[in-house]
Design a protein around this motif. Structure first.
Motif, short mmCIF file in Angstrom:
data_model
loop_
_atom_site.label_atom_id
_atom_site.label_comp_id
_atom_site.label_asym_id
_atom_site.label_seq_id
_atom_site.Cartn_x
_atom_site.Cartn_y
_atom_site.Cartn_z
N UNK A 19 0.86 -1.21 -0.04
CA UNK A 19 0.22 -0.30 -0.03
C UNK A 19 0.96 1.28 0.06
N UNK A 20 2.06 1.17 0.73
CA UNK A 20 2.70 2.42 0.76
C UNK A 20 3.45 2.56 -0.67
N UNK A 21 3.66 1.64 -1.40
CA UNK A 21 4.04 1.83 -2.74
C UNK A 21 3.31 2.47 -3.70
N UNK A 22 1.87 2.47 -3.20
CA UNK A 22 0.97 3.30 -4.10
C UNK A 22 0.66 4.72 -3.38
N UNK A 23 1.52 5.09 -2.53
CA UNK A 23 1.42 6.38 -1.81
C UNK A 23 0.36 6.50 -0.71
N UNK A 24 0.02 5.28 -0.18
CA UNK A 24 -0.87 5.33 0.86
C UNK A 24 -0.25 4.93 2.08
N UNK A 25 -0.42 5.98 2.92
CA UNK A 25 0.41 6.11 4.10
C UNK A 25 -0.30 5.88 5.49
N UNK A 26 0.22 5.98 6.59
CA UNK A 26 -0.63 5.79 7.90
C UNK A 26 0.42 5.88 9.25
N UNK A 27 -0.02 5.82 10.51
CA UNK A 27 0.84 5.78 11.54
C UNK A 27 1.76 4.64 11.63
N UNK A 28 2.87 4.80 12.28
CA UNK A 28 3.70 3.61 12.29
C UNK A 28 3.18 2.61 13.63
N UNK A 29 3.07 1.37 13.23
CA UNK A 29 2.68 0.11 14.05
C UNK A 29 3.96 -0.02 15.27
N UNK A 30 3.37 -0.69 16.32
CA UNK A 30 4.24 -1.24 17.27
C UNK A 30 4.31 -2.64 16.84
N UNK A 31 5.31 -3.66 17.45
CA UNK A 31 5.27 -5.05 17.10
C UNK A 31 4.14 -5.88 17.41
N UNK A 32 3.43 -5.70 18.61
CA UNK A 32 2.67 -6.62 19.31
C UNK A 32 1.19 -6.03 19.01
N UNK A 33 1.18 -4.67 19.36
CA UNK A 33 -0.21 -3.97 19.41
C UNK A 33 -0.66 -3.29 18.27
N UNK A 34 0.36 -3.14 17.19
CA UNK A 34 -0.17 -2.33 16.00
C UNK A 34 -0.29 -0.68 16.61
N UNK A 35 -1.27 -0.26 16.31
CA UNK A 35 -1.79 1.25 16.58
C UNK A 35 -2.82 1.16 17.70
N UNK A 36 -2.77 -0.02 18.56
CA UNK A 36 -4.08 0.21 19.60
C UNK A 36 -3.57 0.86 20.89
N UNK A 37 -2.29 1.16 21.12
CA UNK A 37 -1.92 1.79 22.21
C UNK A 37 -2.22 3.23 21.95
N UNK A 38 -2.00 3.75 20.87
CA UNK A 38 -1.99 5.09 20.44
C UNK A 38 -3.63 5.35 20.47
N UNK A 39 -4.26 4.45 19.90
CA UNK A 39 -5.77 4.78 19.73
C UNK A 39 -6.37 4.60 21.26
N UNK A 40 -5.96 4.03 22.06
CA UNK A 40 -6.58 3.93 23.59
C UNK A 40 -6.15 5.39 23.99
N UNK A 41 -4.86 6.00 23.89
CA UNK A 41 -4.41 7.02 24.51
C UNK A 41 -5.05 8.28 23.98
N UNK A 42 -5.36 8.34 22.67
CA UNK A 42 -6.12 9.39 21.98
C UNK A 42 -7.59 9.32 22.69
N UNK A 43 -8.20 8.17 23.10
CA UNK A 43 -9.82 8.02 23.67
C UNK A 43 -9.61 8.48 24.74
#
Length: 518
Positions: free
Chosen positions: A40-64
Protein backbone atom coordinates in the motif's frame (compact mmCIF):
# COMPACT_ATOMS: atom_id res chain seq x y z
CA UNK A 1 29.20 -39.73 25.67
CA UNK A 2 25.90 -41.41 24.70
CA UNK A 3 24.31 -40.37 28.04
CA UNK A 4 25.36 -36.76 27.52
CA UNK A 5 23.92 -36.84 23.99
CA UNK A 6 20.49 -38.03 25.16
CA UNK A 7 20.44 -35.53 28.08
CA UNK A 8 21.08 -32.66 25.68
CA UNK A 9 18.39 -33.75 23.21
CA UNK A 10 15.38 -32.45 25.20
CA UNK A 11 17.10 -29.07 25.63
CA UNK A 12 17.76 -28.99 21.91
CA UNK A 13 14.09 -29.75 21.20
CA UNK A 14 12.89 -27.09 23.65
CA UNK A 15 15.25 -24.52 22.14
CA UNK A 16 14.06 -25.46 18.66
CA UNK A 17 10.41 -25.22 19.63
CA UNK A 18 10.91 -21.83 21.30
CA UNK A 19 12.81 -20.55 18.24
CA UNK A 20 10.05 -21.77 15.91
CA UNK A 21 7.33 -20.20 18.10
CA UNK A 22 9.14 -16.85 18.22
CA UNK A 23 9.66 -16.84 14.44
CA UNK A 24 6.00 -17.80 13.91
CA UNK A 25 4.84 -14.89 16.10
CA UNK A 26 7.32 -12.51 14.44
CA UNK A 27 6.01 -13.57 11.04
CA UNK A 28 2.35 -13.09 12.06
CA UNK A 29 2.88 -9.87 13.99
CA UNK A 30 5.43 -8.17 11.76
CA UNK A 31 6.76 -9.79 8.57
CA UNK A 32 3.38 -10.62 6.99
CA UNK A 33 1.70 -7.32 8.02
CA UNK A 34 4.73 -5.32 6.90
CA UNK A 35 4.56 -6.99 3.48
CA UNK A 36 0.92 -5.89 3.17
CA UNK A 37 1.72 -2.38 4.38
CA UNK A 38 4.56 -2.02 1.87
CA UNK A 39 2.23 -2.91 -1.01
CA UNK A 40 0.00 0.00 0.00
CA UNK A 41 2.87 2.38 0.77
CA UNK A 42 4.22 1.80 -2.75
CA UNK A 43 0.94 3.32 -4.01
CA UNK A 44 1.35 6.42 -1.87
CA UNK A 45 -1.00 5.26 0.89
CA UNK A 46 0.47 6.06 4.29
CA UNK A 47 -0.50 5.72 7.91
CA UNK A 48 0.76 5.78 11.52
CA UNK A 49 3.74 3.59 12.40
CA UNK A 50 2.65 0.42 14.23
CA UNK A 51 4.36 -1.31 17.15
CA UNK A 52 5.29 -5.01 17.02
CA UNK A 53 2.58 -6.53 19.23
CA UNK A 54 -0.21 -3.95 19.48
CA UNK A 55 -0.06 -2.25 16.09
CA UNK A 56 -1.68 1.16 16.70
CA UNK A 57 -3.92 0.03 19.56
CA UNK A 58 -1.96 1.81 22.31
CA UNK A 59 -2.07 5.10 20.36
CA UNK A 60 -5.79 4.64 19.78
CA UNK A 61 -6.45 4.06 23.47
CA UNK A 62 -4.32 7.04 24.44
CA UNK A 63 -6.23 9.34 22.09
CA UNK A 64 -9.60 8.09 23.36
CA UNK A 65 -8.53 8.73 26.96
CA UNK A 66 -7.28 12.18 26.01
CA UNK A 67 -10.59 13.02 24.38
CA UNK A 68 -12.45 11.84 27.49
CA UNK A 69 -10.44 14.27 29.59
CA UNK A 70 -11.36 17.09 27.24
CA UNK A 71 -15.01 16.09 27.51
CA UNK A 72 -14.75 15.36 31.23
CA UNK A 73 -18.20 16.76 31.97
CA UNK A 74 -19.59 14.08 29.63
CA UNK A 75 -21.64 16.63 27.75
CA UNK A 76 -21.47 17.80 24.14
CA UNK A 77 -23.61 20.23 22.20
CA UNK A 78 -26.37 18.55 20.20
CA UNK A 79 -25.03 19.95 16.93
CA UNK A 80 -21.49 18.78 17.58
CA UNK A 81 -20.35 15.71 15.67
CA UNK A 82 -19.50 12.76 17.91
CA UNK A 83 -16.94 11.22 15.55
CA UNK A 84 -14.00 13.12 17.02
CA UNK A 85 -15.03 12.08 20.54
CA UNK A 86 -15.56 8.37 19.86
CA UNK A 87 -12.96 7.89 17.13
CA UNK A 88 -10.39 10.68 17.61
CA UNK A 89 -7.64 8.58 16.02
CA UNK A 90 -9.50 8.47 12.70
CA UNK A 91 -9.89 12.23 12.71
CA UNK A 92 -6.22 12.84 13.52
CA UNK A 93 -4.93 10.34 10.98
CA UNK A 94 -7.23 11.70 8.29
CA UNK A 95 -5.72 15.16 8.77
CA UNK A 96 -2.19 13.71 8.57
CA UNK A 97 -2.59 11.15 5.79
CA UNK A 98 -5.76 12.05 3.88
CA UNK A 99 -9.12 10.22 3.63
CA UNK A 100 -7.49 6.87 2.74
CA UNK A 101 -4.81 5.53 5.10
CA UNK A 102 -3.61 2.28 6.64
CA UNK A 103 -3.51 1.42 10.35
CA UNK A 104 -3.09 -1.71 12.46
CA UNK A 105 -4.83 -3.39 15.38
CA UNK A 106 -2.51 -6.15 16.52
CA UNK A 107 -1.84 -8.38 13.52
CA UNK A 108 -4.76 -6.98 11.48
CA UNK A 109 -4.09 -4.41 8.76
CA UNK A 110 -6.94 -2.04 7.95
CA UNK A 111 -7.40 0.44 5.12
CA UNK A 112 -9.51 3.38 6.26
CA UNK A 113 -11.87 4.37 3.45
CA UNK A 114 -13.03 7.97 3.70
CA UNK A 115 -14.14 8.82 0.16
CA UNK A 116 -17.43 7.85 -1.52
CA UNK A 117 -15.70 6.86 -4.77
CA UNK A 118 -13.97 3.95 -3.06
CA UNK A 119 -17.15 3.18 -1.09
CA UNK A 120 -18.96 2.95 -4.43
CA UNK A 121 -16.39 0.46 -5.74
CA UNK A 122 -16.84 -1.68 -2.62
CA UNK A 123 -20.61 -1.42 -3.02
CA UNK A 124 -20.75 -2.64 -6.61
CA UNK A 125 -18.29 -5.49 -6.04
CA UNK A 126 -20.26 -8.75 -6.05
CA UNK A 127 -17.30 -11.12 -5.85
CA UNK A 128 -17.10 -13.50 -2.91
CA UNK A 129 -13.40 -12.51 -2.80
CA UNK A 130 -14.59 -9.47 -0.84
CA UNK A 131 -16.60 -10.33 2.27
CA UNK A 132 -17.13 -9.84 5.95
CA UNK A 133 -13.81 -9.90 7.87
CA UNK A 134 -12.86 -13.28 9.29
CA UNK A 135 -12.16 -11.66 12.68
CA UNK A 136 -15.91 -11.11 13.14
CA UNK A 137 -16.58 -14.83 13.47
CA UNK A 138 -13.63 -15.19 15.83
CA UNK A 139 -13.93 -12.04 17.95
CA UNK A 140 -17.72 -11.54 17.67
CA UNK A 141 -18.60 -15.22 17.57
CA UNK A 142 -20.51 -15.15 20.83
CA UNK A 143 -22.81 -12.44 19.46
CA UNK A 144 -23.21 -13.46 15.81
CA UNK A 145 -21.58 -16.88 15.39
CA UNK A 146 -21.50 -17.87 11.72
CA UNK A 147 -24.88 -16.36 10.90
CA UNK A 148 -25.86 -14.08 8.03
CA UNK A 149 -24.03 -11.07 9.48
CA UNK A 150 -20.58 -12.71 9.56
CA UNK A 151 -20.59 -15.60 7.06
CA UNK A 152 -19.21 -15.49 3.52
CA UNK A 153 -19.35 -17.26 0.17
CA UNK A 154 -21.83 -20.07 -0.47
CA UNK A 155 -22.77 -20.29 3.24
CA UNK A 156 -23.80 -16.63 3.27
CA UNK A 157 -25.62 -16.96 -0.06
CA UNK A 158 -27.69 -19.86 1.35
CA UNK A 159 -28.54 -17.86 4.47
CA UNK A 160 -29.46 -14.77 2.46
CA UNK A 161 -31.70 -16.87 0.20
CA UNK A 162 -33.60 -18.08 3.29
CA UNK A 163 -33.81 -14.85 5.27
CA UNK A 164 -34.03 -12.00 2.74
CA UNK A 165 -37.43 -13.03 1.23
CA UNK A 166 -39.02 -12.75 4.68
CA UNK A 167 -38.21 -9.01 4.53
CA UNK A 168 -39.45 -8.31 0.99
CA UNK A 169 -42.02 -5.51 0.79
CA UNK A 170 -44.86 -7.81 -0.28
CA UNK A 171 -44.49 -9.64 3.06
CA UNK A 172 -43.54 -6.65 5.17
CA UNK A 173 -46.64 -4.60 4.33
CA UNK A 174 -48.79 -7.39 5.77
CA UNK A 175 -47.03 -6.97 9.12
CA UNK A 176 -48.49 -3.51 9.79
CA UNK A 177 -51.24 -4.95 11.99
CA UNK A 178 -48.75 -7.04 13.97
CA UNK A 179 -46.61 -3.97 14.71
CA UNK A 180 -49.67 -1.88 15.61
CA UNK A 181 -50.85 -4.64 17.98
CA UNK A 182 -47.46 -4.54 19.73
CA UNK A 183 -47.54 -0.71 19.88
CA UNK A 184 -50.92 -0.41 21.60
CA UNK A 185 -49.91 -2.00 24.96
CA UNK A 186 -46.71 0.06 24.82
CA UNK A 187 -48.75 3.27 24.49
CA UNK A 188 -51.14 2.14 27.22
CA UNK A 189 -48.26 1.55 29.63
CA UNK A 190 -47.10 5.15 29.13
CA UNK A 191 -50.64 6.48 29.46
CA UNK A 192 -50.95 4.64 32.76
CA UNK A 193 -47.68 6.19 33.99
CA UNK A 194 -48.78 9.69 33.00
CA UNK A 195 -52.24 9.32 34.51
CA UNK A 196 -50.80 8.96 37.98
CA UNK A 197 -48.64 12.08 37.43
CA UNK A 198 -51.28 14.47 36.17
CA UNK A 199 -50.58 13.85 32.48
CA UNK A 200 -46.89 14.80 32.45
CA UNK A 201 -43.77 13.04 33.70
CA UNK A 202 -40.19 12.23 32.83
CA UNK A 203 -39.56 8.90 31.10
CA UNK A 204 -36.20 7.43 30.17
CA UNK A 205 -37.29 6.05 26.83
CA UNK A 206 -34.38 3.74 25.88
CA UNK A 207 -35.28 0.49 27.61
CA UNK A 208 -39.00 0.86 26.89
CA UNK A 209 -38.23 1.16 23.18
CA UNK A 210 -35.91 -1.86 23.36
CA UNK A 211 -38.66 -3.92 24.97
CA UNK A 212 -41.18 -2.74 22.39
CA UNK A 213 -38.89 -3.53 19.45
CA UNK A 214 -38.10 -6.95 20.89
CA UNK A 215 -41.83 -7.65 21.21
CA UNK A 216 -42.39 -6.63 17.57
CA UNK A 217 -39.60 -8.91 16.37
CA UNK A 218 -40.87 -11.84 18.42
CA UNK A 219 -44.44 -11.44 17.21
CA UNK A 220 -43.57 -10.85 13.57
CA UNK A 221 -40.88 -13.45 12.99
CA UNK A 222 -40.78 -15.91 15.86
CA UNK A 223 -44.44 -16.57 16.58
CA UNK A 224 -44.36 -15.42 20.20
CA UNK A 225 -44.57 -12.29 22.31
CA UNK A 226 -41.72 -10.52 24.03
CA UNK A 227 -42.28 -12.52 27.19
CA UNK A 228 -41.12 -15.66 25.36
CA UNK A 229 -37.83 -14.13 24.29
CA UNK A 230 -37.25 -11.82 27.25
CA UNK A 231 -34.37 -13.90 28.63
CA UNK A 232 -32.70 -14.04 25.22
CA UNK A 233 -32.93 -10.28 24.68
CA UNK A 234 -31.72 -9.54 28.21
CA UNK A 235 -28.66 -11.74 27.84
CA UNK A 236 -27.89 -10.40 24.37
CA UNK A 237 -27.86 -6.90 25.83
CA UNK A 238 -25.46 -8.03 28.58
CA UNK A 239 -23.31 -9.75 25.98
CA UNK A 240 -23.22 -6.63 23.82
CA UNK A 241 -21.94 -4.57 26.73
CA UNK A 242 -19.32 -7.17 27.67
CA UNK A 243 -18.03 -7.43 24.10
CA UNK A 244 -17.87 -3.66 23.64
CA UNK A 245 -15.48 -3.44 26.60
CA UNK A 246 -12.95 -5.60 24.76
CA UNK A 247 -13.51 -4.22 21.25
CA UNK A 248 -10.32 -2.18 21.09
CA UNK A 249 -8.22 -5.34 21.73
CA UNK A 250 -9.42 -6.99 18.52
CA UNK A 251 -6.42 -8.13 16.50
CA UNK A 252 -4.17 -9.09 19.40
CA UNK A 253 -3.59 -12.83 18.90
CA UNK A 254 -5.12 -14.98 21.63
CA UNK A 255 -6.72 -12.13 23.60
CA UNK A 256 -10.17 -13.70 23.37
CA UNK A 257 -8.88 -16.91 25.01
CA UNK A 258 -7.48 -15.21 28.13
CA UNK A 259 -9.56 -16.15 31.22
CA UNK A 260 -10.24 -12.54 32.19
CA UNK A 261 -13.46 -11.73 34.04
CA UNK A 262 -14.87 -10.08 30.94
CA UNK A 263 -14.06 -13.08 28.74
CA UNK A 264 -15.55 -15.46 31.30
CA UNK A 265 -18.74 -13.38 31.28
CA UNK A 266 -18.83 -13.57 27.47
CA UNK A 267 -18.36 -17.36 27.50
CA UNK A 268 -21.11 -17.82 30.10
CA UNK A 269 -23.60 -15.57 28.30
CA UNK A 270 -22.87 -17.31 25.00
CA UNK A 271 -23.68 -20.70 26.52
CA UNK A 272 -26.90 -19.42 28.07
CA UNK A 273 -28.08 -17.70 24.87
CA UNK A 274 -27.35 -20.77 22.75
CA UNK A 275 -29.33 -22.95 25.16
CA UNK A 276 -32.31 -20.55 25.21
CA UNK A 277 -32.49 -20.23 21.42
CA UNK A 278 -32.16 -23.97 20.95
CA UNK A 279 -35.05 -24.50 23.38
CA UNK A 280 -37.25 -22.17 21.31
CA UNK A 281 -36.25 -23.95 18.09
CA UNK A 282 -36.87 -27.39 19.60
CA UNK A 283 -40.30 -26.33 20.83
CA UNK A 284 -41.12 -25.17 17.31
CA UNK A 285 -39.87 -28.42 15.80
CA UNK A 286 -41.97 -30.36 18.31
CA UNK A 287 -44.97 -28.17 17.49
CA UNK A 288 -45.47 -26.82 21.02
CA UNK A 289 -45.27 -23.10 20.19
CA UNK A 290 -48.70 -23.20 18.65
CA UNK A 291 -47.78 -21.43 15.41
CA UNK A 292 -48.56 -23.16 12.14
CA UNK A 293 -47.67 -20.31 9.78
CA UNK A 294 -44.38 -20.15 7.90
CA UNK A 295 -42.58 -17.34 9.75
CA UNK A 296 -38.86 -16.48 9.81
CA UNK A 297 -38.08 -18.98 12.57
CA UNK A 298 -39.67 -21.78 10.56
CA UNK A 299 -37.76 -20.69 7.44
CA UNK A 300 -34.48 -20.83 9.35
CA UNK A 301 -35.30 -24.28 10.74
CA UNK A 302 -36.24 -25.53 7.26
CA UNK A 303 -33.12 -23.95 5.76
CA UNK A 304 -30.95 -25.62 8.37
CA UNK A 305 -32.43 -28.99 7.50
CA UNK A 306 -31.63 -28.43 3.82
CA UNK A 307 -27.86 -28.32 4.39
CA UNK A 308 -27.71 -32.10 5.07
CA UNK A 309 -25.19 -31.77 7.89
CA UNK A 310 -24.77 -33.37 11.29
CA UNK A 311 -27.15 -32.23 14.08
CA UNK A 312 -24.56 -29.99 15.78
CA UNK A 313 -24.03 -28.08 12.50
CA UNK A 314 -27.78 -27.77 11.94
CA UNK A 315 -28.31 -26.48 15.48
CA UNK A 316 -25.42 -24.05 15.01
CA UNK A 317 -27.04 -22.73 11.83
CA UNK A 318 -30.31 -22.10 13.67
CA UNK A 319 -28.70 -20.57 16.77
CA UNK A 320 -26.30 -18.27 14.90
CA UNK A 321 -28.93 -16.86 12.55
CA UNK A 322 -31.44 -16.38 15.36
CA UNK A 323 -28.79 -14.56 17.40
CA UNK A 324 -28.00 -12.29 14.45
CA UNK A 325 -31.64 -11.42 13.87
CA UNK A 326 -32.52 -11.09 17.56
CA UNK A 327 -29.69 -8.57 17.98
CA UNK A 328 -29.69 -6.69 14.67
CA UNK A 329 -33.46 -6.80 14.31
CA UNK A 330 -34.36 -5.06 17.54
CA UNK A 331 -31.29 -3.31 18.95
CA UNK A 332 -30.57 -1.05 15.98
CA UNK A 333 -34.23 -0.14 15.44
CA UNK A 334 -34.75 0.71 19.11
CA UNK A 335 -31.65 2.92 19.16
CA UNK A 336 -32.79 4.78 16.03
CA UNK A 337 -36.23 5.38 17.57
CA UNK A 338 -34.53 6.69 20.72
CA UNK A 339 -32.34 9.14 18.79
CA UNK A 340 -35.36 10.20 16.73
CA UNK A 341 -37.41 11.09 19.80
CA UNK A 342 -34.43 12.98 21.24
CA UNK A 343 -34.09 15.05 18.05
CA UNK A 344 -37.84 15.72 17.82
CA UNK A 345 -37.84 16.77 21.49
CA UNK A 346 -34.96 19.14 20.70
CA UNK A 347 -36.68 20.58 17.61
CA UNK A 348 -40.35 21.23 18.50
CA UNK A 349 -41.00 22.82 15.09
CA UNK A 350 -40.29 19.50 13.36
CA UNK A 351 -42.28 17.62 15.99
CA UNK A 352 -45.24 19.89 15.23
CA UNK A 353 -44.84 19.45 11.45
CA UNK A 354 -44.73 15.67 11.76
CA UNK A 355 -47.78 15.61 14.05
CA UNK A 356 -49.80 17.86 11.74
CA UNK A 357 -49.06 15.51 8.83
CA UNK A 358 -50.08 12.50 10.90
CA UNK A 359 -53.41 14.07 11.88
CA UNK A 360 -54.12 14.83 8.21
CA UNK A 361 -53.16 11.38 6.90
CA UNK A 362 -54.55 9.13 9.65
CA UNK A 363 -57.74 11.12 10.43
CA UNK A 364 -58.27 9.24 13.69
CA UNK A 365 -57.70 5.78 12.22
CA UNK A 366 -54.99 3.26 12.92
CA UNK A 367 -52.31 3.21 10.21
CA UNK A 368 -52.23 0.90 7.21
CA UNK A 369 -49.52 0.43 4.57
CA UNK A 370 -50.93 3.10 2.23
CA UNK A 371 -51.10 5.71 5.00
CA UNK A 372 -47.51 5.03 6.03
CA UNK A 373 -46.37 5.48 2.44
CA UNK A 374 -47.78 9.01 2.52
CA UNK A 375 -45.79 10.15 5.58
CA UNK A 376 -43.29 12.42 3.81
CA UNK A 377 -42.32 14.55 6.82
CA UNK A 378 -41.81 11.66 9.23
CA UNK A 379 -39.78 9.81 6.59
CA UNK A 380 -37.49 12.83 6.22
CA UNK A 381 -37.07 12.96 10.00
CA UNK A 382 -36.15 9.27 10.18
CA UNK A 383 -33.65 9.57 7.30
CA UNK A 384 -32.01 12.58 8.93
CA UNK A 385 -31.82 10.72 12.24
CA UNK A 386 -30.11 7.81 10.48
CA UNK A 387 -27.68 10.28 8.91
CA UNK A 388 -26.71 11.95 12.18
CA UNK A 389 -26.87 8.84 14.39
CA UNK A 390 -26.48 5.69 12.29
CA UNK A 391 -26.68 2.76 14.74
CA UNK A 392 -23.78 0.91 13.09
CA UNK A 393 -20.43 2.70 13.32
CA UNK A 394 -18.46 0.90 10.63
CA UNK A 395 -18.82 -1.00 7.38
CA UNK A 396 -15.96 -3.50 7.04
CA UNK A 397 -14.88 -5.88 4.28
CA UNK A 398 -11.88 -8.20 3.94
CA UNK A 399 -10.08 -8.97 0.68
CA UNK A 400 -9.72 -12.76 0.49
CA UNK A 401 -7.74 -12.42 -2.75
CA UNK A 402 -5.65 -9.66 -4.32
CA UNK A 403 -7.96 -7.21 -6.12
CA UNK A 404 -8.19 -3.70 -7.53
CA UNK A 405 -10.77 -1.14 -6.41
CA UNK A 406 -10.98 2.48 -7.62
CA UNK A 407 -7.47 2.21 -9.06
CA UNK A 408 -5.98 0.92 -5.77
CA UNK A 409 -4.33 -2.49 -5.60
CA UNK A 410 -5.82 -4.17 -2.53
CA UNK A 411 -3.59 -6.99 -1.23
CA UNK A 412 -5.10 -10.19 0.15
CA UNK A 413 -5.71 -9.95 3.90
CA UNK A 414 -6.38 -6.22 4.07
CA UNK A 415 -9.57 -5.11 5.83
CA UNK A 416 -11.42 -2.15 4.32
CA UNK A 417 -13.02 -0.01 7.01
CA UNK A 418 -15.60 2.72 6.34
CA UNK A 419 -16.52 5.03 9.24
CA UNK A 420 -20.19 5.76 8.51
CA UNK A 421 -20.50 8.91 10.62
CA UNK A 422 -17.49 10.43 8.85
CA UNK A 423 -19.24 10.17 5.48
CA UNK A 424 -22.61 11.22 6.90
CA UNK A 425 -21.25 14.45 8.36
CA UNK A 426 -18.71 15.45 5.72
CA UNK A 427 -19.38 19.10 4.67
CA UNK A 428 -17.90 18.35 1.24
CA UNK A 429 -20.94 16.21 0.46
CA UNK A 430 -23.61 17.58 2.78
CA UNK A 431 -22.83 21.29 2.90
CA UNK A 432 -21.87 23.62 5.77
CA UNK A 433 -24.82 22.45 7.91
CA UNK A 434 -23.64 18.82 7.89
CA UNK A 435 -23.76 18.63 11.71
CA UNK A 436 -27.20 20.23 11.94
CA UNK A 437 -30.56 18.45 12.17
CA UNK A 438 -32.25 19.45 8.92
CA UNK A 439 -34.72 16.84 7.60
CA UNK A 440 -35.65 19.21 4.76
CA UNK A 441 -32.48 18.12 2.95
CA UNK A 442 -34.26 14.83 2.17
CA UNK A 443 -37.38 16.50 0.72
CA UNK A 444 -36.47 15.29 -2.77
CA UNK A 445 -34.73 12.06 -1.86
CA UNK A 446 -31.17 11.02 -1.11
CA UNK A 447 -29.79 11.97 -4.52
CA UNK A 448 -30.59 15.65 -3.94
CA UNK A 449 -29.66 15.59 -0.24
CA UNK A 450 -25.93 15.10 -0.85
CA UNK A 451 -23.42 15.23 -3.69
CA UNK A 452 -22.79 11.48 -3.60
CA UNK A 453 -25.37 8.79 -2.88
CA UNK A 454 -22.55 6.68 -1.46
CA UNK A 455 -22.04 9.23 1.32
CA UNK A 456 -25.30 7.95 2.89
CA UNK A 457 -25.06 4.32 4.03
CA UNK A 458 -27.03 3.81 7.28
CA UNK A 459 -27.97 0.24 6.28
CA UNK A 460 -24.61 -0.74 4.82
CA UNK A 461 -23.67 -1.17 1.16
CA UNK A 462 -23.74 -3.54 -1.79
CA UNK A 463 -24.90 -7.14 -1.73
CA UNK A 464 -24.42 -7.18 2.06
CA UNK A 465 -26.84 -4.31 2.68
CA UNK A 466 -29.15 -4.92 5.65
CA UNK A 467 -31.88 -7.38 4.64
CA UNK A 468 -34.24 -5.94 7.25
CA UNK A 469 -34.11 -2.26 6.29
CA UNK A 470 -37.69 -2.21 4.93
CA UNK A 471 -39.02 -3.77 8.11
CA UNK A 472 -36.99 -1.35 10.27
CA UNK A 473 -38.42 1.67 8.41
CA UNK A 474 -41.95 0.28 8.73
CA UNK A 475 -41.57 -0.30 12.46
CA UNK A 476 -40.05 3.17 12.99
CA UNK A 477 -42.87 4.89 11.11
CA UNK A 478 -45.58 3.07 13.07
CA UNK A 479 -44.20 3.50 16.57
CA UNK A 480 -43.12 7.12 16.06
CA UNK A 481 -46.40 8.14 14.43
CA UNK A 482 -48.55 6.61 17.18
CA UNK A 483 -46.33 8.09 19.90
CA UNK A 484 -46.50 11.56 18.33
CA UNK A 485 -50.29 11.38 18.11
CA UNK A 486 -50.62 10.45 21.79
CA UNK A 487 -47.83 12.47 23.42
CA UNK A 488 -45.62 15.53 23.09
CA UNK A 489 -41.94 15.39 23.95
CA UNK A 490 -39.35 17.81 25.30
CA UNK A 491 -35.83 17.23 26.60
CA UNK A 492 -35.45 16.68 30.32
CA UNK A 493 -32.97 18.96 32.10
CA UNK A 494 -31.25 15.73 33.16
CA UNK A 495 -30.42 14.76 29.58
CA UNK A 496 -26.67 14.57 28.93
CA UNK A 497 -25.76 14.43 25.27
CA UNK A 498 -22.99 11.86 25.10
CA UNK A 499 -23.12 9.27 22.28
CA UNK A 500 -21.19 6.12 23.16
CA UNK A 501 -19.83 3.29 21.04
CA UNK A 502 -21.00 -0.10 22.35
CA UNK A 503 -20.83 -2.00 19.07
CA UNK A 504 -23.68 0.34 18.15
CA UNK A 505 -23.76 4.11 18.71
CA UNK A 506 -26.17 4.77 21.55
CA UNK A 507 -26.83 7.39 24.26
CA UNK A 508 -24.32 6.75 27.03
CA UNK A 509 -26.59 7.92 29.86
CA UNK A 510 -29.96 7.20 28.30
CA UNK A 511 -32.53 9.68 26.98
CA UNK A 512 -34.83 11.12 29.67
CA UNK A 513 -37.70 13.05 28.07
CA UNK A 514 -40.57 15.06 29.49
CA UNK A 515 -43.60 13.26 28.08
CA UNK A 516 -47.00 14.98 28.07
CA UNK A 517 -50.32 13.32 27.22
CA UNK A 518 -52.10 15.14 24.40
Amino acid sequence: MEGAHWDALPLFLVAGFVSFALFYLYNILWLRPEKIRNKLRSQGIKGPSPSLFYGNILDMRRMVQGEKKIQKDGSRHLAAGYTSALFPYFMRWRKEYGPTFIYSTGSMQLLHVGHPDLVKEISICKSFDLGKPSYMQKERGALFGEGIITSNGAVWAHQRKIIAPEFFMDKIKHMVNVIVEATIPFLESWESLLKSEGGTREIVVDEDLRSFSADVLSRAFFGSSYAKGEEIFSRLRQLQKAMSRSSILIGIPGSRFLPTKNNRDIWRLDREIRSLILNVANERREGSLGSSKKDLLQSIIDGAGAIHAKPSTINGFIIDNCKSIYFAGHETTAITATWCLMLLASHPEWQARARAELLEVFQGRLPDADMLHGLKTLTMVIKETLRLYPPAALVTREAFQDMKLAGIYIPKGIILSVLISELHRDPEFWGPDADEFNPERFAHGISSACKSAHAYIPFGIGIRICAGQNFAMLELKIVLSLLLLKFSFSLSPRYIHSPAFRLTVEPEFGVPLIVKKL
